[in-house]
Design a protein around this motif. Sequence first.
Motif, PDB file in Angstrom:
ATOM      1  N   LEU A 367      13.649  -3.429  -8.490  1.00 50.39           N
ATOM      2  CA  LEU A 367      12.239  -3.747  -8.717  1.00 50.39           C
ATOM      3  C   LEU A 367      11.741  -4.731  -7.675  1.00 50.39           C
ATOM      4  O   LEU A 367      10.668  -4.547  -7.073  1.00 50.39           O
ATOM      5  N   ALA A 368      12.518  -5.782  -7.408  1.00 48.97           N
ATOM      6  CA  ALA A 368      12.137  -6.775  -6.400  1.00 48.97           C
ATOM      7  C   ALA A 368      12.080  -6.144  -5.015  1.00 48.97           C
ATOM      8  O   ALA A 368      11.159  -6.420  -4.227  1.00 48.97           O
ATOM      9  N   ASP A 369      13.045  -5.279  -4.701  1.00 50.94           N
ATOM     10  CA  ASP A 369      13.050  -4.626  -3.387  1.00 50.94           C
ATOM     11  C   ASP A 369      11.808  -3.761  -3.196  1.00 50.94           C
ATOM     12  O   ASP A 369      11.210  -3.733  -2.117  1.00 50.94           O
ATOM     13  N   GLN A 370      11.415  -3.042  -4.264  1.00 52.58           N
ATOM     14  CA  GLN A 370      10.251  -2.163  -4.144  1.00 52.58           C
ATOM     15  C   GLN A 370       8.966  -2.965  -3.979  1.00 52.58           C
ATOM     16  O   GLN A 370       8.073  -2.569  -3.223  1.00 52.58           O
ATOM     17  N   ILE A 371       8.868  -4.088  -4.693  1.00 54.70           N
ATOM     18  CA  ILE A 371       7.696  -4.948  -4.511  1.00 54.70           C
ATOM     19  C   ILE A 371       7.649  -5.455  -3.075  1.00 54.70           C
ATOM     20  O   ILE A 371       6.575  -5.463  -2.432  1.00 54.70           O
ATOM     21  N   GLU A 372       8.774  -5.863  -2.545  1.00 53.38           N
ATOM     22  CA  GLU A 372       8.819  -6.353  -1.154  1.00 53.38           C
ATOM     23  C   GLU A 372       8.391  -5.257  -0.183  1.00 53.38           C
ATOM     24  O   GLU A 372       7.632  -5.506   0.765  1.00 53.38           O
ATOM     25  N   GLU A 373       8.856  -4.032  -0.413  1.00 55.97           N
ATOM     26  CA  GLU A 373       8.464  -2.922   0.459  1.00 55.97           C
ATOM     27  C   GLU A 373       6.963  -2.669   0.372  1.00 55.97           C
ATOM     28  O   GLU A 373       6.299  -2.425   1.398  1.00 55.97           O
ATOM     29  N   PHE A 374       6.414  -2.720  -0.840  1.00 53.52           N
ATOM     30  CA  PHE A 374       4.972  -2.520  -1.015  1.00 53.52           C
ATOM     31  C   PHE A 374       4.176  -3.575  -0.238  1.00 53.52           C
ATOM     32  O   PHE A 374       3.169  -3.257   0.415  1.00 53.52           O
ATOM     33  N   LEU A 375       4.621  -4.825  -0.300  1.00 55.70           N
ATOM     34  CA  LEU A 375       3.894  -5.899   0.378  1.00 55.70           C
ATOM     35  C   LEU A 375       3.937  -5.762   1.894  1.00 55.70           C
ATOM     36  O   LEU A 375       3.124  -6.385   2.595  1.00 55.70           O
ATOM     37  N   SER A 376       4.859  -4.943   2.402  1.00 56.57           N
ATOM     38  CA  SER A 376       4.960  -4.769   3.858  1.00 56.57           C
ATOM     39  C   SER A 376       4.095  -3.627   4.383  1.00 56.57           C
ATOM     40  O   SER A 376       4.026  -3.417   5.594  1.00 56.57           O
ATOM     41  N   LEU A 377       3.434  -2.877   3.474  1.00 55.83           N
ATOM     42  CA  LEU A 377       2.625  -1.736   3.901  1.00 55.83           C
ATOM     43  C   LEU A 377       1.372  -2.191   4.639  1.00 55.83           C
ATOM     44  O   LEU A 377       0.836  -3.287   4.413  1.00 55.83           O
ATOM     45  N   GLU A 378       0.881  -1.332   5.514  1.00 54.73           N
ATOM     46  CA  GLU A 378      -0.368  -1.584   6.224  1.00 54.73           C
ATOM     47  C   GLU A 378      -1.541  -1.464   5.249  1.00 54.73           C
ATOM     48  O   GLU A 378      -1.467  -0.700   4.268  1.00 54.73           O
ATOM     49  N   PRO A 379      -2.627  -2.184   5.487  1.00 53.56           N
ATOM     50  CA  PRO A 379      -3.788  -2.130   4.582  1.00 53.56           C
ATOM     51  C   PRO A 379      -4.288  -0.717   4.316  1.00 53.56           C
ATOM     52  O   PRO A 379      -4.682  -0.382   3.195  1.00 53.56           O
ATOM     53  N   GLY A 380      -4.272   0.140   5.343  1.00 56.52           N
ATOM     54  CA  GLY A 380      -4.739   1.510   5.161  1.00 56.52           C
ATOM     55  C   GLY A 380      -3.869   2.286   4.199  1.00 56.52           C
ATOM     56  O   GLY A 380      -4.365   3.103   3.402  1.00 56.52           O
ATOM     57  N   GLU A 381      -2.568   2.049   4.251  1.00 57.49           N
ATOM     58  CA  GLU A 381      -1.656   2.726   3.334  1.00 57.49           C
ATOM     59  C   GLU A 381      -1.890   2.271   1.893  1.00 57.49           C
ATOM     60  O   GLU A 381      -1.875   3.075   0.958  1.00 57.49           O
ATOM     61  N   VAL A 382      -2.122   0.972   1.712  1.00 54.09           N
ATOM     62  CA  VAL A 382      -2.377   0.443   0.375  1.00 54.09           C
ATOM     63  C   VAL A 382      -3.677   1.011  -0.189  1.00 54.09           C
ATOM     64  O   VAL A 382      -3.763   1.395  -1.355  1.00 54.09           O
ATOM     65  N   GLU A 383      -4.715   1.074   0.664  1.00 53.71           N
ATOM     66  CA  GLU A 383      -5.994   1.616   0.215  1.00 53.71           C
ATOM     67  C   GLU A 383      -5.848   3.069  -0.220  1.00 53.71           C
ATOM     68  O   GLU A 383      -6.399   3.487  -1.254  1.00 53.71           O
ATOM     69  N   SER A 384      -5.088   3.842   0.526  1.00 52.78           N
ATOM     70  CA  SER A 384      -4.866   5.242   0.171  1.00 52.78           C
ATOM     71  C   SER A 384      -4.164   5.346  -1.178  1.00 52.78           C
ATOM     72  O   SER A 384      -4.499   6.209  -2.003  1.00 52.78           O
ATOM     73  N   MET A 385      -3.205   4.448  -1.423  1.00 56.63           N
ATOM     74  CA  MET A 385      -2.482   4.474  -2.708  1.00 56.63           C
ATOM     75  C   MET A 385      -3.411   4.104  -3.856  1.00 56.63           C
ATOM     76  O   MET A 385      -3.325   4.679  -4.945  1.00 56.63           O
ATOM     77  N   ARG A 386      -4.292   3.151  -3.636  1.00 58.45           N
ATOM     78  CA  ARG A 386      -5.223   2.757  -4.698  1.00 58.45           C
ATOM     79  C   ARG A 386      -6.116   3.936  -5.084  1.00 58.45           C
ATOM     80  O   ARG A 386      -6.334   4.214  -6.269  1.00 58.45           O
ATOM     81  N   ARG A 387      -6.645   4.617  -4.101  1.00 59.11           N
ATOM     82  CA  ARG A 387      -7.533   5.752  -4.395  1.00 59.11           C
ATOM     83  C   ARG A 387      -6.763   6.878  -5.081  1.00 59.11           C
ATOM     84  O   ARG A 387      -7.272   7.516  -6.014  1.00 59.11           O
ATOM     85  N   ALA A 388      -5.540   7.130  -4.635  1.00 58.31           N
ATOM     86  CA  ALA A 388      -4.726   8.174  -5.267  1.00 58.31           C
ATOM     87  C   ALA A 388      -4.380   7.793  -6.707  1.00 58.31           C
ATOM     88  O   ALA A 388      -4.329   8.653  -7.596  1.00 58.31           O
ATOM     89  N   SER A 389      -4.154   6.521  -6.931  1.00 62.48           N
ATOM     90  CA  SER A 389      -3.849   6.038  -8.280  1.00 62.48           C
ATOM     91  C   SER A 389      -5.003   6.324  -9.236  1.00 62.48           C
ATOM     92  O   SER A 389      -4.797   6.798 -10.360  1.00 62.48           O
ATOM     93  N   VAL A 390      -6.216   6.055  -8.780  1.00 66.57           N
ATOM     94  CA  VAL A 390      -7.401   6.302  -9.614  1.00 66.57           C
ATOM     95  C   VAL A 390      -7.559   7.793  -9.905  1.00 66.57           C
ATOM     96  O   VAL A 390      -7.785   8.211 -11.043  1.00 66.57           O
ATOM     97  N   ARG A 391      -7.433   8.613  -8.868  1.00 73.85           N
ATOM     98  CA  ARG A 391      -7.622  10.060  -9.058  1.00 73.85           C
ATOM     99  C   ARG A 391      -6.616  10.638 -10.051  1.00 73.85           C
ATOM    100  O   ARG A 391      -6.944  11.523 -10.835  1.00 73.85           O
ATOM    101  N   SER A 392      -5.399  10.125 -10.028  1.00 71.15           N
ATOM    102  CA  SER A 392      -4.335  10.728 -10.827  1.00 71.15           C
ATOM    103  C   SER A 392      -4.518  10.523 -12.322  1.00 71.15           C
ATOM    104  O   SER A 392      -3.895  11.236 -13.124  1.00 71.15           O
ATOM    105  N   VAL A 393      -5.343   9.563 -12.750  1.00 68.85           N
ATOM    106  CA  VAL A 393      -5.520   9.337 -14.194  1.00 68.85           C
ATOM    107  C   VAL A 393      -6.843   9.878 -14.713  1.00 68.85           C
ATOM    108  O   VAL A 393      -7.135   9.734 -15.906  1.00 68.85           O
ATOM    109  N   GLU A 394      -7.634  10.519 -13.857  1.00 70.03           N
ATOM    110  CA  GLU A 394      -8.898  11.081 -14.331  1.00 70.03           C
ATOM    111  C   GLU A 394      -8.670  12.167 -15.384  1.00 70.03           C
ATOM    112  O   GLU A 394      -9.524  12.409 -16.231  1.00 70.03           O
ATOM    113  N   ARG A 395      -7.503  12.809 -15.331  1.00 72.60           N
ATOM    114  CA  ARG A 395      -7.211  13.876 -16.307  1.00 72.60           C
ATOM    115  C   ARG A 395      -6.953  13.326 -17.699  1.00 72.60           C
ATOM    116  O   ARG A 395      -6.748  14.107 -18.649  1.00 72.60           O
TER     117      ARG A 395
END
Length: 554
Positions: A367-395
């Motif tokens: 869990l700690a390793d995955q959080i560390e990896e997430f924090l190393s992502l580029e801003p554009g990658e994080v933004e893409s994940m946020r938008r994908a996260s929202v779309r995936s729960v519309e159903r």
Amino acid sequence: MDTDEIRDRLIAQGKMRDDVELVNIWQDLRGRSEAELARLEGEPPRMPIPDEDGELENITAFYDVFRNSRTGRVIRRNYLRGDGSLLLADIEDPKLGRRFILHSPAGEPMVEWRRPRDFYNAWITATVTKSPAAVIVDDKKVSEFIHEISDRDFALILFLHGSHLRHPWNGDHGQPLKARTDTMRNFDRFDIVGVQTQQQAEAIRAMGFSGENIRLLTGELPQGSVVSDPPMLRDTGNAIMVANLIDLKRIEHPIRAVAKLRDRGIAVSLTVLGEGAARPKLEALIDELDLSDRVELPGYVNDVHERLTSASFSTLTSTSEGLPLSLLEAMGAGCVPIVYDITYGPRDLIDQGDNGFITPWSDIDALADQIEEFLSLEPGEVESMRRASVRSVERYLPEAGYLRWRNALAEMRLADLPAVGDEEVPSVSARKLACTPITGGCRVEVEIDGIHKSVAETLQLVVAGRELSTFFLCDQSEISFRRFGHRTVLAFDVDDESFSESAGETFDVYLRRPNDLWSSKRRISTPKRFSATTATAREWYATKHGNLSVRPRR
């Protein structure tokens, strides 16, 4: 108990339409005439009926109990009408056992039942008389007995909120929850079973059920939970968790992950929104790890949605879930989920690396390793994940949920329930019996006679734990009929994997018709010359009573 008050309040709040009736069993029975009470089917009252005895305790205006003056144990419960007359007596009869005796408005015994479930099922059958009708059950206690109604014209629908297994994290072949044991044993007697995740549907099929009655009928997000354009600029290290402070949620895991990240020089803060009995223990852990500046437990708050839209990522570390609403809401607010591989929920919601991350169950380091990896992502990658996260729960919005329920009801067909007490499947005496090792398991071939072809073609093999509640079903792999002697040979392939969570357990073997009551299954009586057979790690043998069972190889 005041259904009129509750109904008025729900209508005023816009949560119930005015044409919806709200019924409570006791209020309903108190208002019935003698002719209407006569619709409840049971046994004729047995005489004599014990007199009221013991110490009287008035619980409410409609409910009295009588206790044994020596032991304090309840020996009688009286349910009363508004005028004080006796409606139903629940009696511990020293000679006959427990008795539920319904009385007429004039005080005369009318009908009785020996089990609470028989009384409740009689009332349900007498109450649901319109057609077409569907009874939807989402209560564990009710689902444990309502499936026993065989002569019914209404559809029976079960909705499972959470896991059906005691330890779902161990796999799909373990014990059912104690409160779900009879429900799962009679699973195919429900016309529809709504589950919230495909993963749970697969776990149920792993027990041997066909799954023909399973439908994905998920919980729903409240309106407004999905943010169409969530804020993108957030403190990347700001984590949030919405959870009751209870052991089930294992909040100590993300707290320890924050400590590990701090020791690596990585700044992460965690806010846990919720309250519960584990607060003192969690506060002590925060002090022990010196995390008071990084972990916050504000309790219940009124601005959950605002906090979700400002947090960067969410986490969930429960032992098990159904479909966690907190995770849906967080994703709908643009929080990237970093969660354990919990049964059930995450696998249905998260595409690894696209809209979130799933880490191995109970692995705090991962869990700690995955959080560390997430924090190393580029801003554009994080933004893409946020938008994908929202779309995936519309159903999971109400409109989509409504369509799922509507389609399930429109396609529903009533199960073909065998009549109670039908003895088409008697105790089965095998003329020949062979247990042959096959790849990954054993083939059980049973030769029987005197059984109708139409019944034989449907039979299933039931393998049920003797001490544990673990069980599974096997459909026929082959069937053949022999004209001379009118014999039938049934073949079933039993997978070793089905025993994988029952080390040391002995299982008994039965035959059963689909949709039949669990109590109607029949043991297989072995022929006199049957010899124990070893197949991989298990031995198939005849018990001292001459019935087929299987145990770990000695």
